[in-house]
Scaffold this motif. Structure first.
Motif, PDB file in Angstrom:
ATOM      1  N   SER A 153      46.403  78.737  31.481  1.00 32.80           N
ATOM      2  CA  SER A 153      45.520  77.663  31.919  1.00 32.80           C
ATOM      3  C   SER A 153      45.464  76.535  30.891  1.00 32.80           C
ATOM      4  O   SER A 153      45.506  75.358  31.252  1.00 32.80           O
ATOM      5  N   ILE A 154      45.368  76.885  29.628  1.00 32.93           N
ATOM      6  CA  ILE A 154      45.349  75.867  28.558  1.00 32.93           C
ATOM      7  C   ILE A 154      46.589  74.974  28.684  1.00 32.93           C
ATOM      8  O   ILE A 154      46.492  73.741  28.670  1.00 32.93           O
ATOM      9  N   ASN A 155      47.757  75.595  28.802  1.00 29.63           N
ATOM     10  CA  ASN A 155      49.009  74.840  28.882  1.00 29.63           C
ATOM     11  C   ASN A 155      49.083  74.000  30.152  1.00 29.63           C
ATOM     12  O   ASN A 155      49.544  72.850  30.123  1.00 29.63           O
ATOM     13  N   ALA A 156      48.638  74.542  31.272  1.00 30.06           N
ATOM     14  CA  ALA A 156      48.664  73.794  32.533  1.00 30.06           C
ATOM     15  C   ALA A 156      47.751  72.570  32.460  1.00 30.06           C
ATOM     16  O   ALA A 156      48.106  71.491  32.931  1.00 30.06           O
ATOM     17  N   HIS A 157      46.580  72.735  31.851  1.00 30.35           N
ATOM     18  CA  HIS A 157      45.649  71.607  31.740  1.00 30.35           C
ATOM     19  C   HIS A 157      46.175  70.525  30.800  1.00 30.35           C
ATOM     20  O   HIS A 157      45.995  69.341  31.047  1.00 30.35           O
ATOM     21  N   LYS A 158      46.849  70.930  29.726  1.00 31.38           N
ATOM     22  CA  LYS A 158      47.478  69.949  28.834  1.00 31.38           C
ATOM     23  C   LYS A 158      48.520  69.145  29.603  1.00 31.38           C
ATOM     24  O   LYS A 158      48.612  67.928  29.452  1.00 31.38           O
ATOM     25  N   ARG A 159      49.307  69.849  30.412  1.00 27.89           N
ATOM     26  CA  ARG A 159      50.358  69.181  31.189  1.00 27.89           C
ATOM     27  C   ARG A 159      49.761  68.140  32.136  1.00 27.89           C
ATOM     28  O   ARG A 159      50.309  67.058  32.306  1.00 27.89           O
ATOM     29  N   VAL A 160      48.623  68.445  32.737  1.00 28.03           N
ATOM     30  CA  VAL A 160      47.968  67.529  33.670  1.00 28.03           C
ATOM     31  C   VAL A 160      47.436  66.295  32.941  1.00 28.03           C
ATOM     32  O   VAL A 160      47.410  65.204  33.497  1.00 28.03           O
ATOM     33  N   GLY A 161      47.007  66.470  31.679  1.00 25.19           N
ATOM     34  CA  GLY A 161      46.468  65.346  30.921  1.00 25.19           C
ATOM     35  C   GLY A 161      45.147  65.618  30.236  1.00 25.19           C
ATOM     36  O   GLY A 161      44.555  64.725  29.634  1.00 25.19           O
ATOM     37  N   PHE A 162      44.666  66.847  30.313  1.00 23.24           N
ATOM     38  CA  PHE A 162      43.421  67.210  29.630  1.00 23.24           C
ATOM     39  C   PHE A 162      43.665  67.292  28.125  1.00 23.24           C
ATOM     40  O   PHE A 162      44.746  67.667  27.684  1.00 23.24           O
ATOM     41  N   GLU A 163      42.644  66.920  27.365  1.00 26.07           N
ATOM     42  CA  GLU A 163      42.703  67.071  25.909  1.00 26.07           C
ATOM     43  C   GLU A 163      41.505  67.894  25.453  1.00 26.07           C
ATOM     44  O   GLU A 163      40.403  67.778  25.985  1.00 26.07           O
ATOM     45  N   SER A 164      41.744  68.746  24.472  1.00 27.06           N
ATOM     46  CA  SER A 164      40.676  69.575  23.929  1.00 27.06           C
ATOM     47  C   SER A 164      39.810  68.721  23.010  1.00 27.06           C
ATOM     48  O   SER A 164      40.324  68.018  22.142  1.00 27.06           O
ATOM     49  N   ILE A 165      38.490  68.770  23.234  1.00 23.49           N
ATOM     50  CA  ILE A 165      37.593  67.971  22.393  1.00 23.49           C
ATOM     51  C   ILE A 165      36.635  68.831  21.572  1.00 23.49           C
ATOM     52  O   ILE A 165      35.976  68.327  20.673  1.00 23.49           O
ATOM     53  N   HIS A 166      36.570  70.149  21.891  1.00 23.61           N
ATOM     54  CA  HIS A 166      35.654  71.020  21.151  1.00 23.61           C
ATOM     55  C   HIS A 166      36.000  72.471  21.448  1.00 23.61           C
ATOM     56  O   HIS A 166      36.367  72.801  22.570  1.00 23.61           O
ATOM     57  N   GLN A 167      35.862  73.304  20.426  1.00 28.67           N
ATOM     58  CA  GLN A 167      36.035  74.744  20.613  1.00 28.67           C
ATOM     59  C   GLN A 167      34.822  75.454  20.041  1.00 28.67           C
ATOM     60  O   GLN A 167      34.220  74.983  19.066  1.00 28.67           O
ATOM     61  N   TYR A 168      34.475  76.575  20.661  1.00 31.72           N
ATOM     62  CA  TYR A 168      33.331  77.351  20.179  1.00 31.72           C
ATOM     63  C   TYR A 168      33.455  78.796  20.634  1.00 31.72           C
ATOM     64  O   TYR A 168      34.267  79.119  21.508  1.00 31.72           O
ATOM     65  N   HIS A 169      32.655  79.655  20.023  1.00 27.59           N
ATOM     66  CA  HIS A 169      32.589  81.065  20.411  1.00 27.59           C
ATOM     67  C   HIS A 169      31.268  81.315  21.125  1.00 27.59           C
ATOM     68  O   HIS A 169      30.203  80.946  20.615  1.00 27.59           O
ATOM     69  N   ALA A 170      31.340  81.929  22.284  1.00 28.46           N
ATOM     70  CA  ALA A 170      30.138  82.301  23.036  1.00 28.46           C
ATOM     71  C   ALA A 170      29.515  83.537  22.395  1.00 28.46           C
ATOM     72  O   ALA A 170      30.178  84.239  21.623  1.00 28.46           O
ATOM     73  N   PRO A 171      28.259  83.825  22.705  1.00 25.94           N
ATOM     74  CA  PRO A 171      27.603  85.016  22.130  1.00 25.94           C
ATOM     75  C   PRO A 171      28.353  86.320  22.397  1.00 25.94           C
ATOM     76  O   PRO A 171      28.291  87.244  21.597  1.00 25.94           O
ATOM     77  N   ASP A 172      29.112  86.387  23.496  1.00 30.54           N
ATOM     78  CA  ASP A 172      29.868  87.602  23.793  1.00 30.54           C
ATOM     79  C   ASP A 172      31.183  87.683  23.019  1.00 30.54           C
ATOM     80  O   ASP A 172      31.944  88.631  23.162  1.00 30.54           O
ATOM     81  N   GLY A 173      31.461  86.668  22.176  1.00 33.33           N
ATOM     82  CA  GLY A 173      32.657  86.664  21.349  1.00 33.33           C
ATOM     83  C   GLY A 173      33.830  85.901  21.943  1.00 33.33           C
ATOM     84  O   GLY A 173      34.825  85.657  21.254  1.00 33.33           O
ATOM     85  N   GLU A 174      33.743  85.521  23.223  1.00 37.64           N
ATOM     86  CA  GLU A 174      34.835  84.779  23.862  1.00 37.64           C
ATOM     87  C   GLU A 174      34.940  83.389  23.228  1.00 37.64           C
ATOM     88  O   GLU A 174      33.936  82.714  23.020  1.00 37.64           O
ATOM     89  N   ALA A 175      36.158  82.984  22.896  1.00 35.59           N
ATOM     90  CA  ALA A 175      36.408  81.647  22.347  1.00 35.59           C
ATOM     91  C   ALA A 175      36.760  80.706  23.493  1.00 35.59           C
ATOM     92  O   ALA A 175      37.563  81.044  24.358  1.00 35.59           O
TER      93      ALA A 175
END
Length: 185
Positions: A153-175
């Motif tokens: 999904s990350i790669n597909a969204h980059k291909r479409v034109g999305f850019e990552s603007i922030h990363q974080y970890h949820a309380p359950d540990g998922e990044a």
């Protein structure tokens, strides 16, 4: 032939839910997740319909069968799906181009999925093109968050034109990575 349109019937919504259920991470093996990606949130029919009544979801259909969907969610749905409330809270904290995300008119990609057997045929890109065409005059960009372990999904969204603007970890540990696709540059 694939038709790109908007969800208009209860049958469309039920088919979205069936496709969603087939692709929930909870029901997939680690190998399937790595190779094909996954979706995280399981919506109720009522929540999906409520979202669709505000802004209709984009779907890909072949012979009246939904083979892909791109959920449309606005800030009006913020309190309807409790698992997504932390995402909307992040939008009040995270900045994009010197403003808090919450200060913009934005469309949330509630979830995107293409049926197995239909992947790799440009359906995701075509759904996103339709999504932009439907919403670009009302909203400044599309935004969503993607589990970082969902590299397909990350790669597909980059291909479409999305850019990552922030990363974080949820309380359950998922990044998670918050990604934006700016429409009116």
């Amino acid at each position: 032939m694939i038709l790109y349109t908007r969800a208009t019937t209860d049958t469309d919504l039920q088919q979205i839910l069936a496709l969603q259920k087939q692709n929930l991470a909870a029901g997939l093996s680690a190998e399937q997740i790595a190779a094909q990606g996954f979706v995280t949130v399981s919506h109720s029919f009522e929540d999906l319909k409520k979202m669709n009544d505000i802004e209709a979801h984009v779907i890909a259909k072949e012979d009246d069968r939904v083979v892909g969907y791109l959920l449309a969610m606005t800030v009006h749905s913020r309190f309807d799906i409790p698992i997504l409330m932390p995402m909307f809270e992040m939008f009040e904290q995270v900045e994009f181009e010197h403003k808090k995300i919450a200060a913009y008119r934005y469309m949330v990609v509630g979830q995107v999925c293409v049926a197995g057997g239909y992947r790799g045929r440009g359906i995701l890109d075509a759904m996103y093109s339709a999504y932009r065409n439907y919403f670009k005059d009302k909203y400044e960009f599309a935004i969503t968050e993607i589990a970082i372990r969902n590299q397909r999904s990350i790669n597909a969204h980059k291909r479409v034109g999305f850019e990552s603007i922030h990363q974080y970890h949820a309380p359950d540990g998922e990044a998670w990575s918050i990604v934006v696709w700016k429409w009116n540059s």
